[in-house]
Design an enzyme around this catalytic site. Structure first.
Site, short mmCIF file in Angstrom:
data_model
loop_
_atom_site.label_atom_id
_atom_site.label_comp_id
_atom_site.label_asym_id
_atom_site.label_seq_id
_atom_site.Cartn_x
_atom_site.Cartn_y
_atom_site.Cartn_z
N LYS A 1 0.85 -1.20 0.00
CA LYS A 1 0.00 0.00 0.00
C LYS A 1 0.88 1.24 0.00
O LYS A 1 1.49 1.60 0.99
CB LYS A 1 -0.93 0.06 1.20
CG LYS A 1 -2.02 1.12 0.95
CD LYS A 1 -2.51 1.85 2.17
CE LYS A 1 -1.71 3.02 2.63
NZ LYS A 1 -1.75 4.24 1.81
N GLU B 1 -0.93 7.70 -0.15
CA GLU B 1 -2.04 8.12 -1.01
C GLU B 1 -1.62 9.21 -1.99
O GLU B 1 -2.19 9.34 -3.06
CB GLU B 1 -3.22 8.59 -0.15
CG GLU B 1 -2.89 9.73 0.77
CD GLU B 1 -3.88 9.91 1.92
OE1 GLU B 1 -4.91 9.22 1.96
OE2 GLU B 1 -3.61 10.77 2.78
N GLY C 1 7.34 5.01 7.83
CA GLY C 1 6.58 6.26 7.90
C GLY C 1 6.82 6.93 9.24
O GLY C 1 7.85 6.73 9.87
N GLY C 2 5.85 7.71 9.66
CA GLY C 2 6.00 8.48 10.89
C GLY C 2 5.86 7.62 12.14
O GLY C 2 5.20 6.59 12.13
N GLY D 1 3.36 4.54 13.18
CA GLY D 1 3.99 3.27 13.58
C GLY D 1 3.39 2.73 14.86
O GLY D 1 3.13 1.53 14.99
N GLU E 1 10.05 1.10 10.30
CA GLU E 1 11.13 2.02 10.01
C GLU E 1 10.52 3.41 10.12
O GLU E 1 9.73 3.80 9.27
CB GLU E 1 11.70 1.74 8.62
CG GLU E 1 13.12 2.23 8.47
CD GLU E 1 13.18 3.68 8.03
OE1 GLU E 1 13.35 4.55 8.91
OE2 GLU E 1 13.03 3.94 6.83
N CYS F 1 14.07 10.16 6.16
CA CYS F 1 14.01 9.72 7.57
C CYS F 1 15.37 9.85 8.24
O CYS F 1 15.46 10.14 9.42
CB CYS F 1 13.48 8.30 7.66
SG CYS F 1 14.36 7.15 6.62
N GLU G 1 10.84 15.74 14.67
CA GLU G 1 11.17 15.53 13.26
C GLU G 1 10.35 16.51 12.42
O GLU G 1 9.13 16.48 12.44
CB GLU G 1 10.84 14.09 12.86
CG GLU G 1 11.23 13.79 11.43
CD GLU G 1 10.91 12.37 11.01
OE1 GLU G 1 9.78 11.91 11.25
OE2 GLU G 1 11.80 11.71 10.44
P1 NAP Z 1 2.45 8.43 7.62
O1 NAP Z 1 1.09 8.92 7.96
O2 NAP Z 1 3.19 7.71 8.66
O3 NAP Z 1 2.31 7.58 6.28
C1 NAP Z 1 3.09 6.47 5.92
C2 NAP Z 1 2.18 5.40 5.34
O4 NAP Z 1 1.31 4.90 6.36
C3 NAP Z 1 1.27 5.91 4.23
O5 NAP Z 1 1.10 4.88 3.28
C4 NAP Z 1 -0.01 6.17 4.98
O6 NAP Z 1 -1.13 6.21 4.16
C5 NAP Z 1 -0.04 5.01 5.94
N1 NAP Z 1 -0.91 5.20 7.10
C6 NAP Z 1 -1.31 6.37 7.67
N2 NAP Z 1 -2.10 6.12 8.73
C7 NAP Z 1 -2.22 4.78 8.84
C8 NAP Z 1 -2.92 3.91 9.73
N3 NAP Z 1 -3.66 4.37 10.76
N4 NAP Z 1 -2.81 2.57 9.54
C9 NAP Z 1 -2.07 2.08 8.54
N5 NAP Z 1 -1.41 2.85 7.66
C10 NAP Z 1 -1.46 4.19 7.81
O7 NAP Z 1 3.30 9.57 7.13
P2 NAP Z 1 2.80 10.88 6.43
O8 NAP Z 1 1.42 11.27 6.81
O9 NAP Z 1 3.03 10.71 5.01
O10 NAP Z 1 3.79 11.89 7.11
C11 NAP Z 1 3.72 12.15 8.51
C12 NAP Z 1 5.08 12.25 9.10
O11 NAP Z 1 5.72 10.97 9.04
C13 NAP Z 1 6.03 13.14 8.32
O12 NAP Z 1 5.88 14.49 8.60
C14 NAP Z 1 7.34 12.59 8.77
O13 NAP Z 1 7.71 13.12 10.01
C15 NAP Z 1 7.09 11.13 8.90
N6 NAP Z 1 7.56 10.34 7.74
C16 NAP Z 1 8.64 9.52 7.93
C17 NAP Z 1 9.11 8.76 6.88
C18 NAP Z 1 10.27 7.85 7.02
O14 NAP Z 1 10.84 7.46 6.03
N7 NAP Z 1 10.65 7.44 8.20
C19 NAP Z 1 8.50 8.84 5.64
C20 NAP Z 1 7.39 9.67 5.47
C21 NAP Z 1 6.93 10.41 6.55
P3 NAP Z 1 -1.61 7.64 3.60
O15 NAP Z 1 -0.61 8.08 2.65
O16 NAP Z 1 -2.90 7.33 2.97
O17 NAP Z 1 -1.74 8.57 4.78
MG MG Z 2 -0.76 10.38 6.28
#
Ligand code: NAP
Ligand code: MG
Length: 493
Positions: A175, A178, A228-229, A233, A250, A284, A385
């Site tokens: 997945k 989005e 992701g965030g 996580g 991660e 990240c 972050e």
């Molecule tokens: P995120 O919400 O953690 O998104 C990462 C993935 O998880 C996306 O595919 C997201 O889908 C999905 N997701 C979101 N909520 C979920 C849930 N409740 N259950 C299962 N999957 C879920 O990250 P983001 O919104 O894109 O960014 C938020 C923050 O995360 C950033 O500002 C940054 O600090 C951090 N981030 C870290 C990394 C890294 O490499 N460590 C990468 C990106 C972001 P959707 O796209 O549909 O929300």
């Molecule tokens: Mg998100």
């Protein structure tokens, strides 16, 4: 515009309720594509097919060299389509084309690495005290794997998940974020062309709270791999408790880049910039805290501010561009909010600190490379972050203070140290509570090397042999070479 579908059980399918999502170019916020928007129902459908494909085959039962053949074929196809993939990645994620090209090459290498690795010896044999027992350990795929990835490295993260997952014989459901599904859709076209059996690899498109959550919570998914965030996580880990899923996470970071006065000045200067401004800081492992020796602070910061102000920011497709836009207007606002917080808490910018709106930049989500000095350890810009091109500088007077500042964080993903004294460099790296460390460099990432964090930066490792391990179960097998009556129960005769 034709709606781009998801890839379920070997077929291209649109969401049952006809829902769609518009996909934008962060350089100008123009619409790039319309994709189908799946939810819980489509995810359940994918899980059911993955379950059947895993339990009945053929993918998990296929011999490793044959599975490797599919991965090698896919790698060749990615390589053949590298230019097109890189351009799509740049349009959808905003990252400069030269970075997108690296990502495509790394993704190709990742499929080849795991295709090779899975045909090398796995498991163990050992002698036990019982002379008639032949003992061994075999490794087997975990099962149905849900793989949820972010928007900052859309294609590369897909490769980091699918390559080891598929090589090990799992049935994988990816997945993507989005906002950035386009290279994942292209990748699945190549997966279809390579002829993977239905249900081995599926692509679900939809939001995290519906499609993503359904993967994390399902009783029929055996493992969840997430990047992701940290807040997400935590939710995924909680959702995964229902059937005690295997979980790898991660997550985020607030990684230190430590520069000692004895470092090669020019080398340290450029890497300090690269650490934070590569990928617009949406990385990240970004070196978002510069931990700088007081002895060189004035000269170093003057040069750093001047050079960072000169970074060419623009549309990633322009060959002159060195730094691109942030992923969405909302994320740009979040980063600007952090800059505001830095100022109101008393830190000062020596570079940037604002949105860029000159000419064509006004239509996109551009923020100037930003550097904060006069920071305090408790400030938001030092602790949280930001995930944007914002660097917080912290000064130190001794090796001990450098280590203590560097470790003063809930995160533990990456760290870099710059010094011409390699003994000191290694000594400091060994004291840092972080999973990915570099001496006199920052950011190089290798398919062979385990990737992941200490503390709240995650659980488990991707890449390298550790990354394959995370997609394998471990089974001990004990074989009686000379079966004979046990003589334990007299009633057994
Ligand atoms: P995120 O919400 O953690 O998104 C990462 C993935 O998880 C996306 O595919 C997201 O889908 C999905 N997701 C979101 N909520 C979920 C849930 N409740 N259950 C299962 N999957 C879920 O990250 P983001 O919104 O894109 O960014 C938020 C923050 O995360 C950033 O500002 C940054 O600090 C951090 N981030 C870290 C990394 C890294 O490499 N460590 C990468 C990106 C972001 P959707 O796209 O549909 O929300
Ligand atoms: Mg998100």
């Amino acid at each position: 515009m034709k709606t781009l579908p998801m890839f379920l059980n070997g077929e291209w399918i649109e969401a049952g309720d006809g829902a769609t999502r518009e996909i934008f170019n962060p350089s100008n916020n123009q619409m790039l594509a319309v994709v189908t928007d799946g939810g819980e129902l489509e995810t359940e459908f994918a899980i059911a097919h993955a379950r059947r494909a895993f339990d009945e085959g053929p993918w998990p039962q296929m011999r490793a060299p044959e599975r490797a053949g599919y991965l090698f074929k896919l790698a060749d196809l990615i390589e053949k389509n590298a230019d097109a993939l890189a351009k799509i990645e740049t349009r959808n994620s905003g990252k400069p084309l030269r970075e997108a090209k690296f990502d495509v090459a790394d993704a190709t290498g990742c499929f080849r690495y795991y295709a090779g690795l899975v045909t090398k010896p796995l498991g163990q044999t050992y002698e036990v005290s019982d002379p008639v027992i032949q003992a061994m350990v075999v490794r087997e795929p975990v099962g149905v794997c849900g793989q949820i990835i972010p928007w900052n490295y859309p294609l590369l993260m897909a490769a980091w998940k699918l390559a080891p997952g598929l090589a090990a014989g799992n049935c994988c459901i990816l997945k993507p974020a989005e906002t950035t599904p386009l290279t994942a859709i292209e990748l699945f076209k190549l997966i279809a062309e390579a002829g993977f059996p239905p249900g081995a690899a599926q692509l679900v498109l939809g939001s995290g709270s519906t499609a993503g959550y359904a993967l994390a919570a399902s009783m029929d998914v055996d493992k969840i791999a997430f990047t992701g965030g940290t807040a997400t996580g935590r939710k995924i880990m909680t959702a995964a408790t229902g059937n005690i899923k295997k979980v790898t996470l991660e997550l985020g970071g607030k990684s230190p880049c430590i520069v000692f006065a004895d470092a090669d000045f020019e080398v340290a200067l450029e890497y300090a910039m690269f650490a934070i401004f590569a990928g617009q800081g949406e990385v990240c492992s970004a070196g978002s805290r510069l931990i700088l020796d007081k002895k060189i602070a004035d000269k170093f910061l003057a040069r750093l501010a001047e050079a960072s102000a000169g970074i060419v920011v623009g549309d990633g497709l322009d060959p002159k561009t060195e730094m691109g836009p942030l992923i969405t207007p909302a994320h740009m606002e979040k980063v600007l909010g952090y800059i505001e917080a830095g100022r109101s808490e008393g830190a000062e910018t020596i570079c940037g600190g604002h949105r860029l709106t000159d000419g064509a930049l006004a239509a996109g989500n551009f923020i100037a490379p930003t550097i904060f000095v006069k920071t305090q350890p408790e400030m938001k810009i030092v602790r949280e972050e930001i995930f944007g091109p914002v660097l917080a500088v912290q000064l130190f007077a001794s090796e001990e203070e450098a280590v203590s500042l560097a470790n003063d964080t809930i995160y533990g993903l990456a760290a870099g140290v710059f010094t011409s004294d390699s003994g000191k460099g290694l000594r400091v790296l060994k004291k840092l509570r972080a999973g990915i460390t570099w001496l006199n460099t920052y950011h190089p990432t290798f398919n062979e090397a385990p990737w992941g964090g200490y503390k709240q930066s995650g659980i488990g490792r991707e890449l390298g042999t550790f990354g394959l391990d995370a997609y394998l179960e471990t089974k001990q097998i004990n074989i009686n070479l000379a079966p004979a009556r046990l003589g334990w129960f007299r009633s057994a005769g």
